[in-house]
Scaffold this active site. Structure first.
Site, PDB file in Angstrom:
ATOM      1  N   HIS A  76      37.895  33.476  46.622  1.00 53.93           N
ATOM      2  CA  HIS A  76      39.005  33.893  47.481  1.00 53.93           C
ATOM      3  C   HIS A  76      38.885  33.395  48.925  1.00 53.93           C
ATOM      4  O   HIS A  76      39.857  33.455  49.680  1.00 53.93           O
ATOM      5  CB  HIS A  76      39.114  35.414  47.461  1.00 53.93           C
ATOM      6  CG  HIS A  76      40.355  35.938  48.078  1.00 53.93           C
ATOM      7  ND1 HIS A  76      41.624  35.509  47.723  1.00 53.93           N
ATOM      8  CD2 HIS A  76      40.565  36.863  49.044  1.00 53.93           C
ATOM      9  CE1 HIS A  76      42.527  36.150  48.441  1.00 53.93           C
ATOM     10  NE2 HIS A  76      41.910  36.973  49.251  1.00 53.93           N
TER      11      HIS A  76
ATOM     12  N   ASP B  28      39.328  31.852  42.331  1.00 47.72           N
ATOM     13  CA  ASP B  28      39.688  33.026  43.130  1.00 47.72           C
ATOM     14  C   ASP B  28      39.844  34.245  42.220  1.00 47.72           C
ATOM     15  O   ASP B  28      40.816  34.360  41.472  1.00 47.72           O
ATOM     16  CB  ASP B  28      40.994  32.728  43.873  1.00 47.72           C
ATOM     17  CG  ASP B  28      41.346  33.798  44.893  1.00 47.72           C
ATOM     18  OD1 ASP B  28      40.825  34.926  44.806  1.00 47.72           O
ATOM     19  OD2 ASP B  28      42.156  33.487  45.786  1.00 47.72           O
TER      20      ASP B  28
ATOM     21  N   SER C  87      45.962  35.526  51.825  1.00 48.87           N
ATOM     22  CA  SER C  87      45.763  36.721  51.002  1.00 48.87           C
ATOM     23  C   SER C  87      46.926  37.691  51.239  1.00 48.87           C
ATOM     24  O   SER C  87      48.081  37.294  51.043  1.00 48.87           O
ATOM     25  CB  SER C  87      44.398  37.338  51.321  1.00 48.87           C
ATOM     26  OG  SER C  87      44.080  38.290  50.339  1.00 48.87           O
TER      27      SER C  87
ATOM     28  N   TYR D  52      44.226  42.066  53.637  1.00 52.44           N
ATOM     29  CA  TYR D  52      44.152  43.487  53.255  1.00 52.44           C
ATOM     30  C   TYR D  52      43.035  44.218  53.994  1.00 52.44           C
ATOM     31  O   TYR D  52      41.861  43.857  53.898  1.00 52.44           O
ATOM     32  CB  TYR D  52      43.896  43.568  51.766  1.00 52.44           C
ATOM     33  CG  TYR D  52      44.236  44.891  51.126  1.00 52.44           C
ATOM     34  CD1 TYR D  52      45.554  45.231  50.860  1.00 52.44           C
ATOM     35  CD2 TYR D  52      43.246  45.787  50.767  1.00 52.44           C
ATOM     36  CE1 TYR D  52      45.872  46.437  50.243  1.00 52.44           C
ATOM     37  CE2 TYR D  52      43.552  46.994  50.158  1.00 52.44           C
ATOM     38  CZ  TYR D  52      44.876  47.316  49.899  1.00 52.44           C
ATOM     39  OH  TYR D  52      45.182  48.506  49.301  1.00 52.44           O
TER      40      TYR D  52
END
Lengths: 322, 322, 322, 322, 322, 322
Positions: D302, D273, D186, D90
Site C-alpha cells: 500500500h 497492495d 488511499s 485514513y
C-alpha cells in the site's frame, strides 16, 4: 525486555521455598516399586545399517505400567568411555540415529529414550505412545495430563520410565556401571534431574541444561510461553482446583528433586530464557545436593549454550572419567 | 492456505522460461579464472580433540579475491567411501564439528564450508568474514549486496568460493576424485547446484534440498518471507532499478545453473514451502541436465524432509558408489 | 508494559558508567587522519528541476577510505540563516529532495548525507554503497559488521563520513562556518552526536533525537527489538566473543561521545521508546558536556516527538542564531 | 503470497459491474445543496512564522452541516503555478505545515484539508472534530459510521466537505480557477476522486494514488486488513443488514464516482497492495471518464510509489499547465 | 510476564491519589438534570416469541440528549426476586435475548442496555446509534471521542444513559425498587460503578467485574492493549493536549466514582489482566465507599472469573435479598 | 484473502470423493457393540440450586470402555417440547448450567455432554478425563491421539460416547423418543453428525454448525489453523505414515458419515471460515442423505452465524415439531 527475570546477583542466591510433600519419598518409592514389578524385558535389534562406523540398536524396554518404551542405543566401534542416557525436550522424539552421533564420536555409548506420547510435532519423530490416559481433562499438550492427582500425572510415568531406561542401559553390552551418566536439556533436563534423584546411586554424573519443571509456582507467574502456558491455562480455567494442581506439581518440581540428588552435575542456565526462566534454573542449582557447576549464558533465550554446551558437557565428562 | 503454490500436477511439468544472459558462460569463466589466479593456499590444523573417533581439521583456503574461507574437514578413522562438500543455509555458520558427524558415521569424509559473512544469527556460529563490500545500498541481509552489478554481487563471491572448496577438498588426504559429492539444503542447495554446474566434472554427485535462488522472478511474486523478502524490499524501494536487479539475479538463478549441470543428482522439494516455493524447486529439477530423482514432501514447509532426507541422501550415495 | 524502562525520576539522574577505552582519542584521531588523507573531492550537479523554489544539488564527497558518499544539498532562494547537516535513521536513504524541504522553508540550507550501504528497505532509497566489507561474520544488518575489531567496524566508517560531510558543507556556496549545525534522530541522532564530538569546533549546534548507540551494554538487556536485536543475536551466537564485541561498541557508544561534545545541543527522548530505550537517551544527555536541553515525551515510543520535535528544533536554532 | 489479487493482464481489462443507485445523482445534488445552504464562511489567520520562505495560513470553512473544517493553506513567496487541494489517508491529520512543503517548493499553493474526526492515532494530528454522530452502531473506526443509511453515512459528510474545500480554495489569494487540482492517496485518493466527480468543472486535474473505497463489494472478499476489516466486521455481525450496508457503500464507491469524473487524471496502483487491492484501483481507472494515465508498481504494497509518485505528480501537473 | 502489575500484597493496599475535579459533582448534577429534561418515554413491545418460558420485551427509552437507547427486558414467568440492569463490555451489543437468560433462570428480571454506538464488531450486535459526534478528532474507537472537553466526552453520554436505564427499569412491570441491582464487567463494570455512584440510592446492589476506566493515568503507563491503546495513541499524537485529555478522564475515572458509591458491591479482579490492569481494579475497590467484597483470580487475564464470577454474583445477590 | 476457499457457486455443487473404508460399517457396529457391553449406568444428582426456574441435574453415564462421561441435564419447569443432546467445540467443557439456558427457555430439555479429556483451556471447564491413552505419539492436542490405528483413535471413543449420551437421554424423565435432537457446532457439529449417522433412528433431528472433521484430506491442504494444524504437524513429521493416518481419518470423516445419516438436518456454513473451511461444510451437506437445509454466512469466519444460528435452530426445531 530480554532480561525479564531477577538480575544475576539475586539469581545467584535465589533459594525458593521447597514445598516437598510429606509423602514425597514414599510416593516415588511406591511408583518405582510398582514399575519394577513388571519385567524390564529389554528387546533390541540392529538398526541403521547405513551408519557402518557406529553400532546401532533399535531397542525397547518396559517402562511405567509395563508399557513399552522405545530408544536408540548407539556406541562407537572403538573403546567405550562410558554411557550417557539422553532425555528429550518437550514434544521431541528420538528421531533417527543420525541425530545422536555426538556422544559416540566422543567415545561414549548413548541410549536415547523416547518420551511417551511425544514426537509428532517438530523436527524429530518419536514412536512411543502413552497407553495410559488422564482421569481429568487437560489442556492441549502433556503438562496437565492427570494433574489433579499425582498418581495419575503424566510425569509420574515419564520419570519412572527414565529410571527404567537407566536400568535397561545397565543390561547392555559395553555399559560400565561406574561410568553411567544422564543428560538432557529443557524437559530433558527435568527428566535427567529426576533420574539422578530417583535412581539412587546408579547415576554417576548428570548434565542438566536449561531445566523445565523448576520452581513451577513462580514460573507460571513470570512466563506464559509454552509449555508453562498449558499449566497457566488449566489454572485459569479450573480456578477452584488450582491449588490441587499445583500440589501435584510439587511432586515433580526440580527444586525438590535437586535436594535429593547427589551425583556430580553440570548445569547451564540462560538469563534471557522465556521458556524456562532462569530463576527456575538457579532455584534447582542452588538446592542441588551434589558437586555442581554451572555455565551462565547472559545473552541467550531458551536455546541456551547449544553446541557450546554440548562441547562443554563432553569435555566435562571426559575430565571426570579420565 | 498451506498448499499456496501450483498444484502438484502442474508443478511436475513446470518449466519456467530461462533468461540466461548472453554472457553467462563468460561471466563465470572470468570469475573463476580471476579466483584461481590466487593461490589456493590450503591451511589445516587438527581440531576437536574431544572427538577421538573421527579425524577433524580446522582448515581454510583462498576463495574469491584470495579471501580466506574457513571450513571443517572431518573423516572417519575407518575407510573413506567418498567425500561430501557441504554448503550451508542462509545465515548459518559451520558451528562445531559436533554438528557434522553424519557423513563420517556413514563412511564419508566431509568438508563443511563457511558462507562468507554469515554465521552470527542463529544456532551455528561461522567465523569467516566477507572483506568485500557492496557498491550499492542493500537491504538488511546478504541477498541484495551488490545487486545492481553482477560483478559486485554477493553470490558471485560465494559460488566462486564453492568451486574453490571442491578444489581444496581434492588436495586433502583421503579424497578420491572419483567419489566427490556436494550437498546442501536451501541456500546450501543453491550453492551445491552452482558448484555442480560451474566446477566442470569435478563434482560426481549432487544432493540438493529445497533450493533457494530458484526461479527468482516468480518467487518474489509468490512469497514475501525472508530471505526473498529482502529482494522484494529492494525492488519496492529502488523501483526504477528493479529490472537491473532482476537481471543480476539471472546470473545466479538455479533454473539456468541446472541446465549446465550434469552429475547425478538427488533433489527434495516440499509442497508447502513458503521460504523456497516448490515452483522454484520443480523449475530447477525440470531443467536439470543430468540423471536425477526427487523426493516430494506433500505436508512440509521449508523444513522439507529433514532427517528423512538425510538418510535418503546417505543411502543414495552409498548405492551410487557401491 | 509501555513504560518498561526506569521511571522518569530515576532516568533524570541516570549516569551510567562510561567505559571509555584508553585509546579512544587516538583511535578516532587516527581514523580521521587516515580519512583526511584522501582528497575531499566534492562533486556537485544541479538536481530536482521540478522544485524551482529551492536550489538543489546532487553532490558527493570522499568519505572514509576515499569512498564516495552521496548527499543532497538544498538551500532556499532567499537568504540563508545557517546550514544543517542531516543524518539518517537505520536503513533509511536520502530519498528525494521532496523529503527535505523543512530546513529550507525555515531559512536554512541543508546537506543530507546518505548512510553508506543503507537505503534499500523502507520508504526512502539511498544510492551509496559500502565498498568495505567485514572481516568477521555478521547478523543480517549493519550493526554487527566488523564488530570484532573497532578498526573494521561499520560505524567507524560512518562516523568518519559524517565528519567529512561537515567539511564538505563548509566548501559549499552559502555556508557560514559560524552557523553550522548537525541534526538527526535514532541512528541519525547517534551520528549527529558523533560528529559533534569528533569534528572539534566545526559544529556549532546539535539536534539529537531519540539517539541510538547509547548505553549499549544496558540496551541489549532491556530491548530485543531491531536493530539492537542484531547485536543481541551476535552475542548469543558468538558467546566467547561477547566481551570483544561489546568492547568495540564502547568506541562508538554515545555515553562516551557525549562527554567529548561541547556545542549547544537539543535532545528529545521518549519514555516508551522500545527501539532506543530512554535510559540510553538520558545516559547520553546526562553525560553531555555542552549546554543542553531536552524535550521528554511521556507517551511516545520511538517515533518520539515527530513534527513537534521538528518545529521545536527549527525554533531553537532560529533562537540560537537570531 | 504478495501478488494475491488478479494477475496484471486481467487487471488491465477489469471492469467491475457498477451498481449505481437510481437516485445517486439526486442524492449528491441534494447533499451539496444542503451543504451550500450554509455560508462558506472562510476564516484564515497567519501561521507557522518559523517558515519565513512560504506564506502559511491556518484556515477553516463551513463544511457539511455548516461544521467547521480546518485546513492549512501554504503558498510560495514566488509566483504560483496553480493550487492543489490535498486530502488525507485514513486516520491521518493535517499535522504541521512542515509536512506539506512539496507543492510550494514546486511552485504550487496547497490547501490541506483535515478529515473530520480523524487525526489522533498516527504521525500527524488533526484538529477537526465531527459533530455529527451515527444513528446506527459502528465498528471501531470511521468506515461504518452511519452505514445503514446513506444520508447518515460518514463519507457523505466528508465528500461534501471536500467540495467545499475546493470552493474555499477558490476564494483565496493566489488561486487561479483554471489551475486547480486535487490530490490524495488511499482515503485521500477516494476523496480526490469524489471531489473530481462531484464538484463539476471546478477541478481541472486530479492525482489519485492507491484509492480506497473502490469496488468495495469485491474488496471485502479479497482483503481483511484495516480499514476494510471494519466493514467486514460489520457485515459479519449485522448479518441481516449486510445488503443494506453494501447498498450505502454503492453511493460512495469509486467505480461509480469514476464514471462521473472528466478532469485529466493521474493514477497510481500497486500490485501487492493488501490495504486497497489493485482490482479496486483498476476498477476505478478503467471506469474513469476523463483523460487518464496510470503508474503501476509491481513490487509494492500500500505504500505504492511514495516519493516516486510525488515527483511524477509534480512533473505531470507542471507539464499539464506549462 | 503474566503477573506484570504490582504484586498482590501491594495491590491490596494500593490507594491511588484521586484527582477529583472541583466541579465533579456539579458536572454530573447538571448532566443528569439536562438528561432528565427529556421525557423518559419508555417504549416496549413483546419480543422473542421463540422463548415461551420467559417474558421478553424489546424496549427503549430516552437517554442523554433524548436519544433513543435500546434494551432487552427479560423476566421469568415465575416470581421475580429482583431486577438487574446489565451493562456491556467495550464494543459489545445487546445481541439476542438468548444471551441473557442467566438472571431470569435464577429468579431475577434483567434489563440489558445497549451501549450507544457499539455492537458491530464482535459476537453480539447492538442496534443503538450515537447521534452525537465529537468536536475533536479521535482515535479509531470510542474511548477518545470528545476527549478534549468533558461535556463533549463519549462516556458522559453513556453514564447518563445508564442512570436513565435504571429509571426506566423502575417503570416496568415486576420491578421492586428495593431490589434493583446493576451489573457489568470491563466497560460494563465501569458503567455499573458509575450508575451506582450517580443514581443516588436507586441502586441497591452492584456487581463490578474487572472494571475499565479505573486509575486511567496509571493504566496507560502499564498497558498498551486496546482499548487503553486508543487513549495512549491520542496522548502520543496530541502531545500538547495530553493533560487536557487526562483531565477529562478524571471526570469518569472509577477511583473517583468509587468514593461516591455506597451500595453493597461485589467486585472481581484478575491479577494477570492486561486489558484492565489489576491496579485499576484494586484502586477502585480500595476507594469504594460502601460494603464490599472481592474475588481475586490469580491466574486469569481479562476473562477474569467468567462463569465462576456469574455464579458467585447470582448467589451473592440471592443471599443479600433472601 | 478472507474468501480463500472455492467460490460459492463451485461450493454449492462440491461433492468430494468419499473414501469410505470397506469395513466402515462393521468398524462402527463393533465399536458400539463393545461400548454397549458396559452397563449404561446413568447416575444423576440435583445441581445448580441457584437456578430455581429450571430443573438441573449433574449426571453421568458409561461411555466407550465403560468410562464415566459427565453431562448436565437441564429442563424447563414448564412442559417439554423435546430434548436436545448438545455436543461441544474443540477443547471446550460443559462449564456451568448458566451457559446452557437457551434450549430450556425455548421449551426443550437439554443434555450437554462433556467431551472426554477436554475442557481445561478456555472459557468453559470440563470435568471428564479420558482414561484411555494413545498407542502412538501425538501432537499437542486431541486430533492425532491414536491416529495410526482407527481402533485406538480418540474420536472412536468420542463418537461412541455420543451415541451413549443419546441412549442416556432416553432414560431420563421428560424425554420423548419422538422428539430427540442432537446439536453442535465445529467439533460439536462433527459429533452431532456422527451421532445422527451412528445412532440409527434414535436421532429425529440434527443441527450441525460449521462442522469440523469434514473432507479432511482437502482441509489440511487449505488451512493450517488449529486444530487441523495438529494433523498437518503429524503428517509432516511422520512422513512415511501419512497415508496410514489419513486412512484412520476416513473412518470419522463427515463426508462418509453424512451419507449414512437420514434425520432432518439444519446446517450452517461460513464462507470465510479458516478453521473449518466451507468446502468441508458443503462436502458434508451435499453428501447428507436426509432432508436438509443450510444457512450460508458470506462474511463470517469460524464464528459462523452465532446467535443468529441459535435462534434459527430453535425456530427450526419448533417448526419441525409443532
Amino acid at each position: 525486555m530480554p532480561e525479564f527475570d531477577l538480575p544475576l546477583d539475586r539469581l545467584e542466591s535465589y533459594l525458593p521455598d521447597r514445598r516437598e510433600p510429606q509423602d514425597w519419598q514414599s510416593f516415588w518409592d511406591i511408583t518405582l516399586a510398582e514399575t519394577r514389578a513388571h519385567d524390564l524385558a529389554v528387546e533390541s535389534r540392529p538398526a541403521a545399517a547405513y551408519l557402518p562406523n557406529v553400532i546401532t540398536s533399535d531397542m525397547s524396554f518396559a517402562g511405567f505400567g509395563g508399557h513399552r518404551i522405545n530408544a536408540w542405543h548407539i556406541r562407537p566401534r572403538a573403546d567405550v568411555q562410558g554411557t550417557v542416557v539422553q532425555f528429550l525436550g518437550y514434544g521431541d522424539g528420538r528421531g533417527t540415529p543420525l541425530d545422536w552421533l555426538g556422544w559416540p564420536a566422543a567415545g561414549f555409548a548413548t541410549l536415547v529414550m523416547d518420551t511417551r506420547g511425544q514426537g509428532a510435532r517438530a523436527r524429530r519423530a518419536g514412536n512411543t505412545g502413552d497407553p495410559a490416559g488422564s482421569n481429568s481433562p487437560y489442556v492441549e499438550g502433556f503438562l496437565t495430563q492427570g494433574i489433579l492427582d499425582p498418581h495419575d500425572y503424566f510425569y509420574r510415568r515419564v520419570f519412572a520410565d527414565a529410571v527404567r531406561a537407566i536400568e535397561a542401559a545397565l543390561t547392555l553390552d559395553g555399559t560400565d556401571p561406574e561410568h553411567l551418566a544422564v543428560a538432557g536439556a529443557s524437559q530433558g533436563g527435568a527428566i535427567a534431574l529426576a533420574a539422578t534423584a530417583l535412581a539412587g546411586d546408579l547415576v554417576r554424573a548428570s548434565v542438566i541444561g536449561v531445566p523445565f519443571l523448576a520452581d513451577v509456582r513462580r514460573a507460571v507467574r513470570v512466563t506464559e510461553e509454552r509449555p508453562y502456558f498449558e499449566l497457566l491455562a488449566f489454572l485459569g480455567t479450573h480456578r477452584s482446583e488450582a491449588e490441587t494442581a499445583l500440589r501435584t506439581m510439587d511432586y515433580v518440581d526440580g527444586i525438590t528433586l535437586a535436594a535429593h540428588a547427589t551425583a556430580p552435575a553440570k548445569f547451564s542456565i540462560a538469563l534471557m530464557d522465556t521458556i524456562c526462566p532462569p530463576s527456575g534454573g538457579f532455584g534447582v542449582y542452588n538446592h542441588y545436593a551434589g558437586p555442581k557447576q554451572v555455565d551462565v549464558h547472559p545473552y541467550n533465550n531458551h536455546e541456551g549454550g547449544e553446541a557450546d554446551d554440548q562441547v562443554a558437557a563432553v569435555e566435562w565428562l571426559q575430565g571426570l572419567w579420565s
